[in-house]
Structure formats: C-alpha cells, structure tokens
Design an enzyme around this catalytic site. Structure first.
Site, mmCIF file in Angstrom:
data_model
loop_
_atom_site.group_PDB
_atom_site.id
_atom_site.type_symbol
_atom_site.label_atom_id
_atom_site.label_comp_id
_atom_site.label_asym_id
_atom_site.label_seq_id
_atom_site.Cartn_x
_atom_site.Cartn_y
_atom_site.Cartn_z
ATOM 1 C CG ASP A 220 0.508 -6.292 -0.395
ATOM 2 O OD1 ASP A 220 1.284 -5.236 0.682
ATOM 3 O OD2 ASP A 220 1.516 -5.767 -0.859
ATOM 4 C CG ASP B 227 1.192 0.648 -1.929
ATOM 5 O OD1 ASP B 227 0.366 1.013 -1.779
ATOM 6 O OD2 ASP B 227 1.667 0.681 -0.356
ATOM 7 C CG ASP C 152 2.558 -6.907 -5.394
ATOM 8 O OD1 ASP C 152 2.571 -6.763 -3.609
ATOM 9 O OD2 ASP C 152 2.802 -5.947 -5.664
#
Length: 345
Positions: free
Chosen positions: A26, A28, A225
């Site tokens: 990922d 961001d 995250d």
C-alpha cells in the site's frame, strides 16, 4: 478463500524479503504520508529490492495514473516503473469492461487515473449525465473536487444506470491528519439515490485479481496500514500480510481486531521487511503468551502485561496473542489501551 482464524502473529526465521517473492505495498500510510516519504521507508524498500524481492505498489487511490505514482516514488528515492503500480482505477475499469461493450460511454466522477484506466479497456469517459453514458464510475477526485460532480453522479444513478466505485474507503491519511476518502463521497450519492455501487478496491476480489494478474506473484506478502482494506483483502485472497504502524491503525485497534482483520506479522515500519519475525509462544507458567521478554495474558476480558523486554513491539505481539486467542471480542480498545501504556505505544 479466507485463511484459518489467526490467534497470534506468526514468526519467520528468514527475513520477510527472503521468505516472499513479491511485496504488494500500500502507499498512503506505508510508503508516504502527505506526499512525503515515511521514515525508513525508502532505504528499506531499496534494500528489499536489491535483495531480489519484487516491489509492487497497490493503492486504492484512483486519482493518479500509474505513471504519476511511479514518478512520485522515483522522486522520493524508490525507482519504480508504471508497471510496478496497480490502482483501484485499473481494477474497476476491468470490472466495467467485462459488463459493457467496447466503446461504451462511462460517466467519470474522479480524476485522471480513472480516465486513463477506462481508455486502456476501450471505454469512453464522459463528464455529464446528459452525455448518454451507459454507466457511472466514482473514484477519489482529490480535495478540490467540486460538489457539482457528486450531483452529476446522483442524476445518472437515479436514472438507473449501473454504478461502480473504485473503492469504499471512508477515510484516507494526509499530511494534516485523517481526511474523507472516496467511500464518504460514495455515501453522498447512496443517500440521494438509495442505490449501491459495485466496488473494486481493497479488500474486494476485483483488486486482488488485478494485482495477481499484473504481478504474476507466486508467494506475495501484502504490506499495509489498514485493517479493513489491506489486511482484510489479504485474508480474503488467502495470502500473508504485514501490518505496519505508520498509518491509520493504532495498536489498540489491532488488539481489538476481528479475525478477518488480523495480520500475519506486525512491525513498526517497513524495516520489518528486512528482519526475521520473532516467535510468540504459549507461556506454561502464566497460561499466557510470551514474546521476547514480555508475557501477556487475558483475565476476564482485560489484558495483563508482565515482564521486561528490550523491544516494545514484542510486548504488542504478545498482547495480540492474548487478545485474539483468549479474550476475543471481549477486548475493547479502551482495555487494550491500558495494557499498551506500559509499552509506550
């Protein structure tokens, strides 16, 4: 298919960049936040890549094209090609192309990333509900997207057109904090029309399929995250995952995670790719779980942490095992926070 219910983080004697052939990363909250590289991210990714691990960047953000994302990563110090980037715009464009004829018009509510992805699939982007579209696609349009675009989507969806969404993330991390994501904009149209879109992004199957088709990964590791997109998507796809604590998920939320949101491994940041993962073992003396110098157990829904370890993250791993295996849904984020106070997390 979903993996068996996880009751503790797993261990790995080999560093993760050696144990897996491809990292599905990922962006961001993992590689960057607010456009700037997260601490330790660049050097960790360069080392993993130089050691033979393929790096693929998988993002639910449909705003930018793969070329723009690759350019951004290269500018940060992580050389990347457009083929290394997989976006939810690509996943939703494939989904639409499988249901509409080539050349069909699609009303685009979003950015250039969606338009490029649609054209790659032989579809024709249009801007108005009065342009005779055959479908509507909605993706994150950036902080400057005008309210009139959501109105245009509402008009078209209310006419009964098929409605697609790149992803349903309610929030996104930014340099100033947590901001509304595409899912929040989708809810606006849903409220107006009463309809629901077909969505493609993580954690849904179209995004996982797009990622595997484009990378050819045989033993992938999802790195993210977010519990409700990255980790849930890995669980649904039957692949292992690494949660890093540089984005939206807090340690307390991790301890309270439901089974589909429990990662295979937990680490502070992307340096976790370059190291083995410690064992979380059952502790006979206490009936709890040991990792490093820490021992964690659950007592009537409350978490208790004892011992002294050099690494606070080992304490978190032990607490995960106690919460997931012993207390289950009885552990609240408030109870988790009390146990975490000793670790400074």
């Amino acid at each position: 298919m979903n993996q068996p219910v996880r009751t503790r983080p797993e261990s790995s004697r080999r560093s993760l960049n050696e144990a897996y052939d491809t990292a599905l990363l990922d962006l961001d909250g993992v590689v960057y936040a607010g456009g700037e590289a997260i601490e330790h991210a660049v050097e960790s990714l360069v080392t993993a890549r130089d050691g033979g691990m393929r790096l693929a960047y998988v993002t639910n953000n449909a705003l930018r094209t793969p070329e723009a994302v690759a350019e951004h990563l290269t500018r940060l110090g992580v050389p990347a090609a457009p083929d290394d980037v997989i976006t939810s715009a690509q996943a939703v464009a494939r989904l639409i192309s499988e249901q509409l004829p080539r050349g069909a018009r699609v009303l685009v509510i979003g950015g250039e990333g969606l338009r490029v992805a649609l054209r790659e699939r032989g579809l024709t982007p249009v801007d108005s509900a009065d342009d005779d579209p055959a479908a509507v696609v909605q993706g994150y349009g950036g902080p400057e997207m005008p309210w009139a675009r959501l109105m245009e989507a509402g008009y078209a969806v209310a006419r009964g057109l098929p409605w697609f969404a790149s992803n349903l993330d309610l929030t996104i991390p930014s340099g100033r904090g947590i901001a509304p994501g595409n899912g929040a904009a989708v809810e606006v149209v849903r409220i107006v029309t009463g309809a629901s879109p077909q969505a493609a992004g993580k954690p849904l199957p179209p995004m996982h399929r797009e990622t595997i088709l484009r990378t050819g990964a045989r033993r992938p590791l999802v790195v993210g995250d977010r519990l409700d997109t990255d980790i849930e998507g890995a669980d649904a796809g039957g692949v292992d995952s690494l949660l890093v604590l540089t984005g939206v998920t807090t340690p307390a939320q991790l301890l309270a995670a439901e089974p589909k949101h429990r990662p295979t491994y937990v680490d502070r940041d992307l340096r976790g790719l370059l190291t083995p993962q410690p064992e979380v073992a059952h502790d006979e003396a206490s009936g709890g779980f040991r990792c490093g110098g820490w021992v964690a157990r659950a007592e009537e829904g409350a978490l208790v942490l004892t011992g002294e370890g050099d690494e606070p993250l080992d304490g978190l791993r032990a607490l995960c095992a106690a919460a997931w295996a012993e207390a289950g849904d009885a552990v609240s984020e408030a109870d988790a926070g009390k146990a975490l106070a000793r670790l400074g997390l």
